[in-house]
Design an enzyme around this catalytic site. Structure first.
Site, PDB file in Angstrom:
ATOM      1  N   LEU A  82       0.817  -1.209   0.000  1.00 24.29           N
ATOM      2  CA  LEU A  82       0.000   0.000   0.000  1.00 24.29           C
ATOM      3  C   LEU A  82       0.858   1.270   0.000  1.00 24.29           C
ATOM      4  O   LEU A  82       0.562   2.234   0.705  1.00 24.29           O
ATOM      5  CB  LEU A  82      -0.972   0.014   1.187  1.00 24.29           C
ATOM      6  CG  LEU A  82      -2.013  -1.105   1.229  1.00 24.29           C
ATOM      7  CD1 LEU A  82      -2.850  -1.019   2.498  1.00 24.29           C
ATOM      8  CD2 LEU A  82      -2.900  -1.084   0.002  1.00 24.29           C
ATOM      9  N   CYS A  83       1.933   1.245  -0.774  1.00 29.19           N
ATOM     10  CA  CYS A  83       2.790   2.431  -0.886  1.00 29.19           C
ATOM     11  C   CYS A  83       3.108   2.730  -2.346  1.00 29.19           C
ATOM     12  O   CYS A  83       4.240   3.082  -2.697  1.00 29.19           O
ATOM     13  CB  CYS A  83       4.067   2.266  -0.067  1.00 29.19           C
ATOM     14  SG  CYS A  83       4.925   0.693  -0.279  1.00 29.19           S
ATOM     15  N   GLY A  84       2.108   2.554  -3.202  1.00 32.84           N
ATOM     16  CA  GLY A  84       2.264   2.899  -4.612  1.00 32.84           C
ATOM     17  C   GLY A  84       3.285   2.012  -5.312  1.00 32.84           C
ATOM     18  O   GLY A  84       3.355   0.800  -5.093  1.00 32.84           O
TER      19      GLY A  84
END
Length: 296
Positions: free
Chosen positions: A89-91
């Site tokens: 969930l950090c691109g």
């Protein structure tokens, strides 16, 4: 036209997701401030250490066979330190590192890779999972350093890297990580850890040679500085990666929150249209029934 209950359930689901992404953005922002402070304080020390090493080591690193840190050997076995995050969930943060390592192997170490002589030391669970699935040989005892990121833990990885290089198990060690620039920007870096080469002067920097008085001797000082410099380099890379991860997660969660808001607008519009259509249908049925009663 979608069912009213289905649309309402989707609206509730998206609203819940939006609350989660908003909370994750706030948590990432709080962590970012701390991690940004740590890397900002670390960089001047690392740069100064490299500057001192540059002044001291030019003679030592050029053709000194007794200095095993700088021994250039035939590149048969390669160790690549891949620094990723422990969570998603950090691109594109982790994907950038995976692609960088893959590109490095394809462009420089394709022959060694075909012979199974490229080994990955993952720092971060995501890189361990990625390269483990692709059947690379892993050194996985340093995977969870981000759960307690300290210089002591980074030093353990550094000690292992220097030990296996000195024993001849690997002929070259490369480090791949994301460098923190700002909240929205991370820069992929690939650095050679071993063998040690004399650091290149930074762009625009003026090279100045300082005439030191050495005690006990230049060689002993350099041999003491190089291990410390390697550990500092690894620790700096971990701090950079940690700050970059928090920045990437904050940006990704901010974008996810915005996208959830846009989706909510569309769903609410769809819900209102469906509701209006249902009411219109009911009115038409009532009118039709009334007309039928009149004609009867």
């Amino acid at each position: 036209m979608p069912n009213l209950k289905e649309v309402k359930n989707r609206i509730t689901s998206v609203m819940s997701t939006q609350q989660i992404t908003k909370a994750m953005k706030m948590v990432a922002a709080a962590k970012l401030r701390k991690s940004q402070d740590r890397i900002t304080q670390m960089r001047p020390y690392a740069q100064k250490l490299n500057a001192i090493l540059r002044n001291l080591s030019e003679a030592q690193l050029s053709g000194d066979s007794d200095n095993w840190y700088s021994q250039v050997r035939e590149e048969k076995r390669i160790l690549i330190v891949a620094v990723s995050s422990d969570r998603g969930l950090c691109g594109s943060f982790n994907t950038t590192v995976m692609k960088g390592v893959t590109r490095l192997i394809q462009e420089k170490y394709e022959a060694q890779s075909r012979q199974g002589n490229v080994v990955i030391l993952p720092i971060g669970k995501k890189s361990a999972e990625y390269f483990g699935k692709r059947k690379y040989e892993l050194v996985d005892q340093y995977t969870g350093l981000f759960s307690s990121l300290t210089f002591a833990h980074a030093s353990e990885a550094g000690e292992y890297i220097m030990k296996v290089f000195r024993e001849g198990k690997f002929d070259k060690v490369e480090l791949v990580y994301n460098e923190f620039k700002n909240v929205a920007t991370q820069i992929l870096r690939t650095e050679q850890l071993l063998p040690v080469v004399s650091p290149e002067p930074q762009t625009g920097a003026t090279s100045s040679q300082i005439d030191y008085i050495y005690q006990p001797s230049q060689q002993e000082i350099v041999e003491a500085l190089i291990p410390n410099s390697l550990k500092v380099q690894i620790f700096k890379a971990l701090l950079d990666s940690n700050a970059a991860e928090n920045g990437a997660r904050m940006t990704a969660m901010d974008k996810a929150t915005e996208n959830a808001g846009e989706l909510l607008k569309e769903l609410k519009l769809s819900y209102n249209r469906s509701r209006q259509a249902a009411i219109t249908k009911e009115i038409l049925e009532i009118v039709g029934g009334a007309e039928a009663l009149k004609s009867a």
